[in-house]
Design a protein around this motif. Sequence first.
Motif, PDB file in Angstrom:
ATOM      1  N   TYR A 161      19.082  16.196 132.478  1.00  0.00           N
ATOM      2  CA  TYR A 161      17.950  16.932 131.901  1.00  0.00           C
ATOM      3  C   TYR A 161      18.028  18.404 132.315  1.00  0.00           C
ATOM      4  N   GLN A 162      18.268  18.635 133.592  1.00  0.00           N
ATOM      5  CA  GLN A 162      18.308  20.014 134.090  1.00  0.00           C
ATOM      6  C   GLN A 162      19.530  20.758 133.559  1.00  0.00           C
ATOM      7  N   LEU A 163      20.670  20.098 133.485  1.00  0.00           N
ATOM      8  CA  LEU A 163      21.875  20.757 132.985  1.00  0.00           C
ATOM      9  C   LEU A 163      21.728  21.189 131.535  1.00  0.00           C
ATOM     10  N   THR A 164      20.995  20.406 130.736  1.00  0.00           N
ATOM     11  CA  THR A 164      20.928  20.672 129.302  1.00  0.00           C
ATOM     12  C   THR A 164      19.720  21.502 128.877  1.00  0.00           C
TER      13      THR A 164
ATOM     14  N   PRO B  58      13.161  16.749 126.290  1.00  0.00           N
ATOM     15  CA  PRO B  58      13.964  17.977 126.367  1.00  0.00           C
ATOM     16  C   PRO B  58      13.793  18.887 125.156  1.00  0.00           C
ATOM     17  N   SER B  59      13.539  18.306 123.980  1.00  0.00           N
ATOM     18  CA  SER B  59      13.408  19.133 122.774  1.00  0.00           C
ATOM     19  C   SER B  59      12.190  20.048 122.840  1.00  0.00           C
ATOM     20  N   SER B  60      11.234  19.737 123.710  1.00  0.00           N
ATOM     21  CA  SER B  60      10.084  20.627 123.863  1.00  0.00           C
ATOM     22  C   SER B  60      10.467  21.915 124.586  1.00  0.00           C
ATOM     23  N   LEU B  61      11.592  21.902 125.263  1.00  0.00           N
ATOM     24  CA  LEU B  61      12.086  23.083 125.980  1.00  0.00           C
ATOM     25  C   LEU B  61      13.273  23.723 125.277  1.00  0.00           C
ATOM     26  N   ALA B  62      14.039  22.916 124.561  1.00  0.00           N
ATOM     27  CA  ALA B  62      15.261  23.409 123.916  1.00  0.00           C
ATOM     28  C   ALA B  62      15.263  22.993 122.457  1.00  0.00           C
ATOM     29  N   PRO B  63      14.726  23.842 121.569  1.00  0.00           N
ATOM     30  CA  PRO B  63      14.735  23.510 120.138  1.00  0.00           C
ATOM     31  C   PRO B  63      16.161  23.227 119.660  1.00  0.00           C
TER      32      PRO B  63
ATOM     33  N   TYR C 108      17.647  20.389 120.208  1.00  0.00           N
ATOM     34  CA  TYR C 108      18.260  19.433 121.133  1.00  0.00           C
ATOM     35  C   TYR C 108      18.676  18.191 120.350  1.00  0.00           C
ATOM     36  N   PRO C 109      19.907  17.700 120.517  1.00  0.00           N
ATOM     37  CA  PRO C 109      20.369  16.549 119.731  1.00  0.00           C
ATOM     38  C   PRO C 109      19.496  15.311 119.976  1.00  0.00           C
ATOM     39  N   PRO C 110      18.990  14.682 118.942  1.00  0.00           N
ATOM     40  CA  PRO C 110      18.122  13.512 119.118  1.00  0.00           C
ATOM     41  C   PRO C 110      18.779  12.367 119.899  1.00  0.00           C
ATOM     42  N   ALA C 111      20.061  12.123 119.651  1.00  0.00           N
ATOM     43  CA  ALA C 111      20.726  11.026 120.363  1.00  0.00           C
ATOM     44  C   ALA C 111      20.829  11.327 121.859  1.00  0.00           C
ATOM     45  N   LEU C 112      21.069  12.583 122.198  1.00  0.00           N
ATOM     46  CA  LEU C 112      21.125  12.954 123.613  1.00  0.00           C
ATOM     47  C   LEU C 112      19.748  12.844 124.237  1.00  0.00           C
ATOM     48  N   GLU C 113      18.727  13.265 123.506  1.00  0.00           N
ATOM     49  CA  GLU C 113      17.360  13.156 124.028  1.00  0.00           C
ATOM     50  C   GLU C 113      16.983  11.700 124.272  1.00  0.00           C
ATOM     51  N   ALA C 114      17.374  10.824 123.367  1.00  0.00           N
ATOM     52  CA  ALA C 114      17.070   9.406 123.543  1.00  0.00           C
ATOM     53  C   ALA C 114      17.727   8.860 124.810  1.00  0.00           C
ATOM     54  N   ALA C 115      18.971   9.259 125.074  1.00  0.00           N
ATOM     55  CA  ALA C 115      19.665   8.784 126.271  1.00  0.00           C
ATOM     56  C   ALA C 115      19.002   9.319 127.541  1.00  0.00           C
ATOM     57  N   VAL C 116      18.641  10.601 127.532  1.00  0.00           N
ATOM     58  CA  VAL C 116      18.014  11.203 128.704  1.00  0.00           C
ATOM     59  C   VAL C 116      16.660  10.550 128.972  1.00  0.00           C
TER      60      VAL C 116
END
Length: 457
Positions: free
Chosen positions: A224-227, A254-259, A261-269
Motif C-alpha cells: 500500500y505504501q509503495l504504491t 488506494p484509489s482514493s489517494l492515487a487516481p 490505481y489499477p482495480p485488480a491491484l487494489e483488490a489484492a491490497v
Amino acid sequence: MIAPVDLVPGQLLGRYELLIAIAQGGMGTVWAARERGGAAGDKIVAVKTMLPALSSDPRCKRMFLTESRIAARIKHPNVCAILDQGEQSGVLYFVMEWIDGDALVALQGGSTRKQGRPLPLPVAVRIAIEAARGLHAAHELRDEDGALVGLVHRDVSPHNILITRDGTVKIADFGVAKAVAQADNPTTNTGHMKGKILFMAPEQVYSEQLDRRSDIFALGIVLYQLTTGTHPFAASHDLATMARIARPEPVDPPSSLAPGYPPALEAAVMRALAKDPAERFATMAELADALEAVNATLGGRPEEVTGYIRDALAARTSRRAVVIKDALRAADGRSRGRPSSRLDPRRRARTIATAAALVASGALLGAATLLWIGLGEGPAAQQIVEVPAAPPLTEEPRPRSAAAEPRAPEPPPAPAPSTSPATPPSSAPAAAASPGPPRPPRAPAETGRARFREPGF
C-alpha cells in the motif's frame, strides 16, 4: 553508539572478524565482518549479535538460538541465507550472507512513516511478489517428520526487505520470528508485542495468536505504501497508530489517494489488509499469484525494473562499498600488527564527505562516529590511540645510557587510557608531546614512526 560496549572492530567471533557495525535492531547489532580461512578464502558476511542486555536472559538466549537454527533451514533465493551461529564469551551471534544492496526503506527515502513518492507500479509489484515468495518458503518450512514448523516472521517491514543491486529481493532478520508450534513455548508471551508497530496486524496489536496471515497483513501495508506513497495507518504517535490498525473498519482504498490505481491491484491490497484474518489471502503464494496477474497487465519489462532499482541504489551502495573497503584496509593493518596508515588529506576529505552523506541518508546507522575518526584509521580508530611521535632521529637508536641524558626526557609509553572515549588522533592534547619548540609537520615518510597502543580484547 551502535556497537555493544564489549565488541570492537577487529574482534573475532569464531572465525569471523568484525569490521564495522552497520545496524541495530530489537535484539542485536548487525556487523559487516569477514570470514577468515573459509573454503573460498576470506569473504564478507553479516554477523548479528544479541544485545548484551538480553544475553543474560535464558528465555531470550533460547529464542535466539532456536530461531537462528530454524531460519538456517530456509533455502530460497528470496530469503537471506543464515550461514552459521555460535556463542563466544557470552556473545550470541549468527552469520548471514552479505547483501550487496540496501533495504527497501532506502527506496522510500529513508522513512516508513512520512508521506513520500510512490514507486513505479511495476517496481513495487515485483518487489512485493518476490517478498511474498520468500515468506511463503519460510511459512512452508517443515521439520524432519514433514510437519509444518509454524514459522512466522512477525516483523515484515521495509527495513527487513533487502534488495540487491541486480534487483533480487531478500527477506532478512528473523530476529523476532517464532516457531509457534515449538513444544516448550507455543506462543509468544502474552502482553509482549514483537515487531514494528507501523507494520503490525490487528491480532498482533491485541497480542493474540499469530500465523502466516499476520505476515500477509504486514506485506499488504508495505505494498500500500509503495504504491500510494502513504502509510495506511500511521498517526502522530504509536498508540494512535495501533488504534487505527485495531479498528474493524477497512482501510481507505488506494484509489482514493492515487487516481487511476489499477482495480485488480487494489483488490489484492485490500484483501491482504482485511482486518479479519479469515478474509485475507490464505497463503503468501496466493498473494504472489494475484500480483503476478496484475504485473502482466502493467507492461513493465524485467530489465526496466532491474535498471530502476540499480540506478536508485547506485550512489548508496557505492558509498557503502567505500566504507567497507576502508574497514578492510584497517583490518589488514591490524593483522600485520600495526594500525593502517593515515589517509592523505584529499582522500581523508572525500571519506569524511562520504560518511556525512551516509549519516544524512540513514544508509549506515552510527556513521556519525566516522566523522570524527574520518576513516583515516578505518574502524580501528575506535580502539587505537595515537601517541605523538618522538622527534626524528638522525643517529642510530640510542641505548638507555648517560650519553642520552642531556636530551629532554621523552615520555614513557602511554598508560592505558581511562574509560572515557578515546580522543581522536587529530585532537591529541599537546601536553603529551615532549617539551620544546613546535616541530614542523613530518614528511609522509615519517608518519610510520608514530606509536600506537591497541587495548587488548
